[in-house]
Write an enzyme that holds these catalytic residues in place. Structure first.
Site, PDB file in Angstrom:
ATOM      1  N   ARG A  73       0.833  -1.196   0.000  1.00 54.53           N
ATOM      2  CA  ARG A  73       0.000   0.000   0.000  1.00 54.53           C
ATOM      3  C   ARG A  73       0.869   1.248   0.000  1.00 54.53           C
ATOM      4  O   ARG A  73       1.817   1.343   0.776  1.00 54.53           O
ATOM      5  CB  ARG A  73      -0.902   0.003   1.234  1.00 54.53           C
ATOM      6  CG  ARG A  73      -1.851  -1.176   1.320  1.00 54.53           C
ATOM      7  CD  ARG A  73      -2.558  -1.200   2.653  1.00 54.53           C
ATOM      8  NE  ARG A  73      -3.414  -2.372   2.794  1.00 54.53           N
ATOM      9  CZ  ARG A  73      -4.052  -2.696   3.906  1.00 54.53           C
ATOM     10  NH1 ARG A  73      -3.923  -1.933   4.986  1.00 54.53           N
ATOM     11  NH2 ARG A  73      -4.807  -3.772   3.951  1.00 54.53           N
ATOM     12  N   ASP A  75       0.989   5.539   0.322  1.00 51.38           N
ATOM     13  CA  ASP A  75       0.254   6.622   0.966  1.00 51.38           C
ATOM     14  C   ASP A  75      -0.182   7.679  -0.045  1.00 51.38           C
ATOM     15  O   ASP A  75       0.263   7.696  -1.202  1.00 51.38           O
ATOM     16  CB  ASP A  75       1.126   7.293   2.032  1.00 51.38           C
ATOM     17  CG  ASP A  75       1.367   6.397   3.231  1.00 51.38           C
ATOM     18  OD1 ASP A  75       0.495   5.565   3.541  1.00 51.38           O
ATOM     19  OD2 ASP A  75       2.436   6.530   3.860  1.00 51.38           O
ATOM     20  N   TYR A 136      12.185   0.888  -3.530  1.00 49.77           N
ATOM     21  CA  TYR A 136      11.714   2.275  -3.582  1.00 49.77           C
ATOM     22  C   TYR A 136      12.837   3.203  -4.014  1.00 49.77           C
ATOM     23  O   TYR A 136      14.022   2.929  -3.772  1.00 49.77           O
ATOM     24  CB  TYR A 136      11.226   2.736  -2.205  1.00 49.77           C
ATOM     25  CG  TYR A 136       9.913   2.141  -1.753  1.00 49.77           C
ATOM     26  CD1 TYR A 136       8.713   2.807  -1.989  1.00 49.77           C
ATOM     27  CD2 TYR A 136       9.877   0.923  -1.090  1.00 49.77           C
ATOM     28  CE1 TYR A 136       7.506   2.269  -1.563  1.00 49.77           C
ATOM     29  CE2 TYR A 136       8.667   0.374  -0.664  1.00 49.77           C
ATOM     30  CZ  TYR A 136       7.488   1.057  -0.909  1.00 49.77           C
ATOM     31  OH  TYR A 136       6.300   0.516  -0.493  1.00 49.77           O
ATOM     32  N   ARG A 223      10.463   6.966   4.175  1.00 49.48           N
ATOM     33  CA  ARG A 223      10.387   8.418   4.337  1.00 49.48           C
ATOM     34  C   ARG A 223      11.059   8.883   5.623  1.00 49.48           C
ATOM     35  O   ARG A 223      11.689   9.953   5.656  1.00 49.48           O
ATOM     36  CB  ARG A 223       8.929   8.876   4.286  1.00 49.48           C
ATOM     37  CG  ARG A 223       8.306   8.763   2.896  1.00 49.48           C
ATOM     38  CD  ARG A 223       6.802   8.927   2.932  1.00 49.48           C
ATOM     39  NE  ARG A 223       6.422  10.199   3.533  1.00 49.48           N
ATOM     40  CZ  ARG A 223       5.181  10.483   3.915  1.00 49.48           C
ATOM     41  NH1 ARG A 223       4.212   9.582   3.774  1.00 49.48           N
ATOM     42  NH2 ARG A 223       4.903  11.649   4.439  1.00 49.48           N
TER      43      ARG A 223
END
Length: 277
Positions: A73, A75, A136, A223
């Site tokens: 998932r 954001d 990522y 992050r």
């Protein structure tokens, strides 16, 4: 005509209420611009990637509901160049890879979501549970002038980032650790332990990229690592302070959460890869 599905060894994961004989499962690789979306997961308010994808698939199925499961998932505001999901179409549909890809693409217009590839898989295959790694990339625009283009696709940092110091700090995070200091306080994962395989800092002209790869990540882990590493790059923290923050197992010991717009889910790994013939 029906294509033979690819079979996969390993644990079998059937979602609740799924009758394997009633569906044909398709894996799809997706890219999307997360700007203006509430993220992957369906929400009571706002557009999500999942809701739009399932709506497109349901239209292809003449109104019969098609459900999806994703590898990870994302954001609100986060983008993807290699997201993977699986869709359960009715078993009686005649589908082929190009028809799934192009049909979904047609019904997803005008939204900035594109299906890149599609592959038939067995009902035991899961986009989430069959995944062996996820990767990522975080993009930082590192120059004094603010961006006139692409502001919703990168984080702008004015001060010069010292990439070598950032990599020294990143090296402390590679491997198996308790990442409590780098996960969101609302993270629902049962365990804070993760094994980080890759955390690499690269400069590409005016951009600095943070590249991360692991079997799985905690909520906001990438992050939070990027926000912390930015302090090292700006010479506000020493590289060693990142090791101290990691050992503290306390979210308040680490740095800030980098904004979502710089983050991209770039790939999900499977063995075997359903998208390779």
């Amino acid at each position: 005509m029906f294509l033979p599905e690819k079979r996969f060894e390993g644990p079998v994961h059937f979602e609740d209420g799924v009758d394997p004989s009633s569906i044909q499962r398709w894996a799809v690789k997706i890219e999307y611009d997360g700007t203006g979306l509430v993220g992957w997961q369906k929400q009571s308010v706002g557009l999500s990637v999942q809701a739009l994808l399932e709506k497109a698939a349901t239209r292809m199925a003449d109104g019969r509901r098609v459900t999806s499961i994703t590898a990870g998932r994302t954001d609100s505001g986060v983008h993807a160049t290699g997201q993977v999901a699986h869709l359960d179409f009715p078993a009686d549909m005649s589908l082929a890879p190009h028809r799934v890809r192009d049909g979904l693409g047609y019904h997803l217009k005008p939204h900035a979501i594109s299906v890149l590839e599609a592959a038939r898989v067995g009902p035991e295959w899961s986009a989430r549970f069959s995944a062996t790694w996820r990767s990522y990339r975080y993009r930082i625009l590192n120059r004094p002038a603010r961006p006139a283009l692409g502001a919703s696709h990168m984080w702008h940092i004015r001060g010069t980032l010292d990439v070598e110091r950032m990599q020294q700090a990143a090296d402390y995070l590679i491997g198996a650790h308790d990442f409590t200091s780098f996960r969101a306080t609302a993270c629902q994962a049962r365990s804070p332990f993760r094994s980080l395989d890759v955390l690499r800092i690269e400069r590409h002209g005016e951009e600095v990229w943070v590249i991360a790869k692991a079997r799985s990540f905690l909520h906001h882990q990438v992050r939070n690592m990027v926000g912390t590493l930015s302090l090292v790059g700006l010479h506000r923290w020493s590289p060693e302070r990142v090791a101290t923050a990691l050992a503290a197992c306390d979210r308040s010991a680490a740095g800030p959460t980098a904004p979502p717009e710089g983050l991209y889910l770039t790939g999900v790994g499977y063995d075997p890869d359903p998208f390779i013939e």
